[in-house]
Design an enzyme around this catalytic site. Structure first.
Site, PDB file in Angstrom:
ATOM      1  N   ARG A  53       0.867  -1.189   0.000  1.00  0.00           N
ATOM      2  CA  ARG A  53       0.000   0.000   0.000  1.00  0.00           C
ATOM      3  C   ARG A  53       0.894   1.228   0.000  1.00  0.00           C
ATOM      4  O   ARG A  53       2.106   1.128   0.161  1.00  0.00           O
ATOM      5  CB  ARG A  53      -1.017   0.002   1.147  1.00  0.00           C
ATOM      6  CG  ARG A  53      -0.630  -0.584   2.462  1.00  0.00           C
ATOM      7  CD  ARG A  53       0.459   0.134   3.187  1.00  0.00           C
ATOM      8  NE  ARG A  53       0.174   1.550   3.336  1.00  0.00           N
ATOM      9  CZ  ARG A  53       1.067   2.480   3.556  1.00  0.00           C
ATOM     10  NH1 ARG A  53       2.363   2.145   3.661  1.00  0.00           N
ATOM     11  NH2 ARG A  53       0.752   3.746   3.684  1.00  0.00           N
ATOM     12  N   GLY A  54       0.263   2.404  -0.168  1.00  0.00           N
ATOM     13  CA  GLY A  54       1.037   3.631  -0.348  1.00  0.00           C
ATOM     14  C   GLY A  54       1.157   3.875  -1.847  1.00  0.00           C
ATOM     15  O   GLY A  54       1.519   2.956  -2.603  1.00  0.00           O
ATOM     16  N   ALA A  55       0.867   5.108  -2.270  1.00  0.00           N
ATOM     17  CA  ALA A  55       0.703   5.387  -3.700  1.00  0.00           C
ATOM     18  C   ALA A  55       1.888   4.941  -4.570  1.00  0.00           C
ATOM     19  O   ALA A  55       1.705   4.190  -5.534  1.00  0.00           O
ATOM     20  CB  ALA A  55       0.390   6.875  -3.898  1.00  0.00           C
ATOM     21  N   ARG A  96      -7.389  -0.466  -6.895  1.00  0.00           N
ATOM     22  CA  ARG A  96      -7.701   0.621  -5.960  1.00  0.00           C
ATOM     23  C   ARG A  96      -7.877   1.909  -6.780  1.00  0.00           C
ATOM     24  O   ARG A  96      -7.107   2.148  -7.708  1.00  0.00           O
ATOM     25  CB  ARG A  96      -6.594   0.800  -4.904  1.00  0.00           C
ATOM     26  CG  ARG A  96      -6.501  -0.378  -3.934  1.00  0.00           C
ATOM     27  CD  ARG A  96      -5.565  -0.061  -2.768  1.00  0.00           C
ATOM     28  NE  ARG A  96      -6.175   0.831  -1.812  1.00  0.00           N
ATOM     29  CZ  ARG A  96      -5.515   1.366  -0.776  1.00  0.00           C
ATOM     30  NH1 ARG A  96      -4.235   1.103  -0.595  1.00  0.00           N
ATOM     31  NH2 ARG A  96      -6.127   2.175   0.080  1.00  0.00           N
ATOM     32  N   GLN A 202      -2.013   2.678  10.017  1.00  0.00           N
ATOM     33  CA  GLN A 202      -0.726   2.693   9.312  1.00  0.00           C
ATOM     34  C   GLN A 202       0.324   3.509  10.072  1.00  0.00           C
ATOM     35  O   GLN A 202       1.518   3.228   9.975  1.00  0.00           O
ATOM     36  CB  GLN A 202      -0.886   3.288   7.903  1.00  0.00           C
ATOM     37  CG  GLN A 202      -1.662   2.419   6.933  1.00  0.00           C
ATOM     38  CD  GLN A 202      -3.122   2.811   6.872  1.00  0.00           C
ATOM     39  OE1 GLN A 202      -3.712   3.206   7.874  1.00  0.00           O
ATOM     40  NE2 GLN A 202      -3.722   2.683   5.705  1.00  0.00           N
ATOM     41  N   ASP A 243      -1.958  10.806  -2.367  1.00  0.00           N
ATOM     42  CA  ASP A 243      -2.381   9.757  -3.305  1.00  0.00           C
ATOM     43  C   ASP A 243      -2.732  10.330  -4.667  1.00  0.00           C
ATOM     44  O   ASP A 243      -2.589   9.659  -5.685  1.00  0.00           O
ATOM     45  CB  ASP A 243      -3.573   8.982  -2.737  1.00  0.00           C
ATOM     46  CG  ASP A 243      -3.097   8.032  -1.650  1.00  0.00           C
ATOM     47  OD1 ASP A 243      -2.949   8.495  -0.499  1.00  0.00           O
ATOM     48  OD2 ASP A 243      -2.819   6.867  -1.971  1.00  0.00           O
ATOM     49  N   ASN A 253      -5.368  12.365   0.321  1.00  0.00           N
ATOM     50  CA  ASN A 253      -4.456  11.554   1.133  1.00  0.00           C
ATOM     51  C   ASN A 253      -5.302  10.844   2.188  1.00  0.00           C
ATOM     52  O   ASN A 253      -6.527  11.031   2.252  1.00  0.00           O
ATOM     53  CB  ASN A 253      -3.369  12.433   1.765  1.00  0.00           C
ATOM     54  CG  ASN A 253      -2.256  11.607   2.393  1.00  0.00           C
ATOM     55  OD1 ASN A 253      -1.711  10.712   1.759  1.00  0.00           O
ATOM     56  ND2 ASN A 253      -1.932  11.860   3.645  1.00  0.00           N
ATOM     57  N   LYS A 254      -4.668  10.051   2.998  1.00  0.00           N
ATOM     58  CA  LYS A 254      -5.365   9.233   3.995  1.00  0.00           C
ATOM     59  C   LYS A 254      -6.392  10.053   4.773  1.00  0.00           C
ATOM     60  O   LYS A 254      -6.127  11.179   5.177  1.00  0.00           O
ATOM     61  CB  LYS A 254      -4.324   8.621   4.935  1.00  0.00           C
ATOM     62  CG  LYS A 254      -4.854   7.708   6.016  1.00  0.00           C
ATOM     63  CD  LYS A 254      -5.766   6.605   5.490  1.00  0.00           C
ATOM     64  CE  LYS A 254      -5.100   5.769   4.422  1.00  0.00           C
ATOM     65  NZ  LYS A 254      -6.081   4.952   3.664  1.00  0.00           N
TER      66      LYS A 254
END
Ligand code: MRU
Length: 367
Positions: A53-55, A96, A202, A243, A253-254
């Site tokens: 995960r993570g862009a 995603r 996270q 993201d 973003n998150k």
């Protein structure tokens, strides 16, 4: 592995002996374990289920996954090969929706195939070469943006970050945490407050783990503690990843990032987004057009498999929010600290040269 005793840099996404190798982020912080994939479908599933995960990490995993899938295609000609590769690419695209790096990476690997002369074997090779190049570029990009960001930080500094925009969210080194690492390497005294980042944690599970592993001082806070710490003067700046960044600077973003930006403005604290240029989606005029992933509500109702919500209660689980561009002090990229609008005419404030005050860095050049 005990925290802090080993310093081998993390590499989150790898290609080894014809397999895609990923750090299994769902196993952290309990154990650092790797998973190897010989089937591209499993790589797509690893993205969907957030093993990776993570862009930027998602983008690079998809690039390698697509190259892996291409290698398995038995096609009698170039056209049928490209058709089948496009089908594999569509599965990755569906994994995603929010991080634009996924789509950028897939497009790059597809373009490498389309632009290569020859038969399917040549195209397969070109796709893998392109994917591997992207892995190298990712680390180099993060190191560069890290240096631009590190120059912005006072010394000592208390940085607040949200989610994980570290080595684990990239191929290595990190974006927001790349800035932290570069500042530490430059000799600055850095302390990080890591939002735990509900619902998937996270910040607590990944950011705290990777910083502690590098012996960078980190304190985990519940997301609800940030306002009070800011009020007490304990936060000097906020640095987060992204993201997807729209042309006007609106940044997905998150979930929870937007709230931090509002708080930072209220307390007059700089709020930076650290991201590679590949995270900027110049096709989108504003953040209103960014697709926001809605994840399974079980991530909200359960922790480690144990239900914490009353049965039957309504729950939502948007994985990202959009921070308006006007709340963002600067975008730390590999080309410098940028200001929107993004397109061909992004402006880059020059970095302070040695001994010069940061506030003197007024000159702008065209990116
Ligand atoms: O849902 P995740 O864990 O993939 O979300 C990740 C983030 O929001 C990161 O901050 C973002 O991808 C930047 S990573 C360098």
């Amino acid at each position: 592995m005990p925290i802090g005793t080993q310093n081998k840099p993390l590499q989150t996404v790898m290609w080894e002996a014809g397999k895609v190798r990923l750090i299994d982020q769902t196993a952290l912080p309990e154990k650092l374990q790797y998973v190897e994939y010989t089937d591209w479908r499993d790589v797509a599933e690893a993205i969907r289920t957030m093993v990776v995960r993570g862009a930027p990490a998602i983008g690079c995993a998809a690039a390698l996954g697509l190259a892996l899938g291409a290698r398995g295609i038995i096609a009698d000609g170039r056209e049928s090969f490209l058709r089948r590769v496009t089908g594999i690419a569509d599965t990755f695209r569906a994994a995603r929706p929010t991080a634009v790096n996924l789509f950028w990476a897939i497009d790059r690997v597809l373009a490498a195939a389309a632009e290569t002369e020859g038969n399917p074997v040549d195209l397969k090779d070109a796709m893998l070469v392109e994917a591997l190049l992207m892995l190298d570029e990712d680390i180099e990009t993060n190191r560069r943006l890290g240096q631009y960001g590190a120059a912005l930080l006072p010394d000592p500094v208390n940085v607040l970050t949200h989610c994980n925009a570290g080595a684990l969210a990239t191929v290595g080194y990190g974006t927001a945490l790349g800035v932290v690492r570069a500042a530490v390497e430059a000799g600055k005294k850095v302390h990080v407050y890591a939002d735990e980042t509900r619902p998937r944690l996270q910040g607590m599970k990944l950011t705290a783990w990777e910083l502690a592993r590098d012996q960078i001082p980190v304190t985990v806070i519940a997301d609800s503690m940030a306002a009070s710490l800011m009020r007490q003067g304990k936060i000097d700046c906020v640095i987060v990843g992204a993201d997807r960044i729209a042309a006007n600077g609106d940044t997905a973003n998150k979930i929870g990032t937007y709230g931090l930006a509002v708080l930072a403005q209220h307390h007059n604290i700089p709020f930076y987004v650290a991201a590679p240029l590949s995270t900027i989606d110049t096709k989108l005029a504003s953040g209103l057009q960014i697709p926001i992933e809605q994840r399974d509500t079980v991530e909200m109702t359960h922790i480690e498999g144990i239900r914490i919500a009353p049965e039957g209660v309504d729950v939502i689980n948007p994985a990202f929010d959009v921070t308006p561009g006007e709340l963002i002090t600067g975008f730390i990229t590999e080309k410098g600290v940028l200001q929107p609008p993004f397109g061909s005419e992004a402006s880059v404030p020059a970095l302070p040269s040695e001994g010069q005050e940061e506030t003197e860095a007024k000159e702008t050049v065209t990116a």
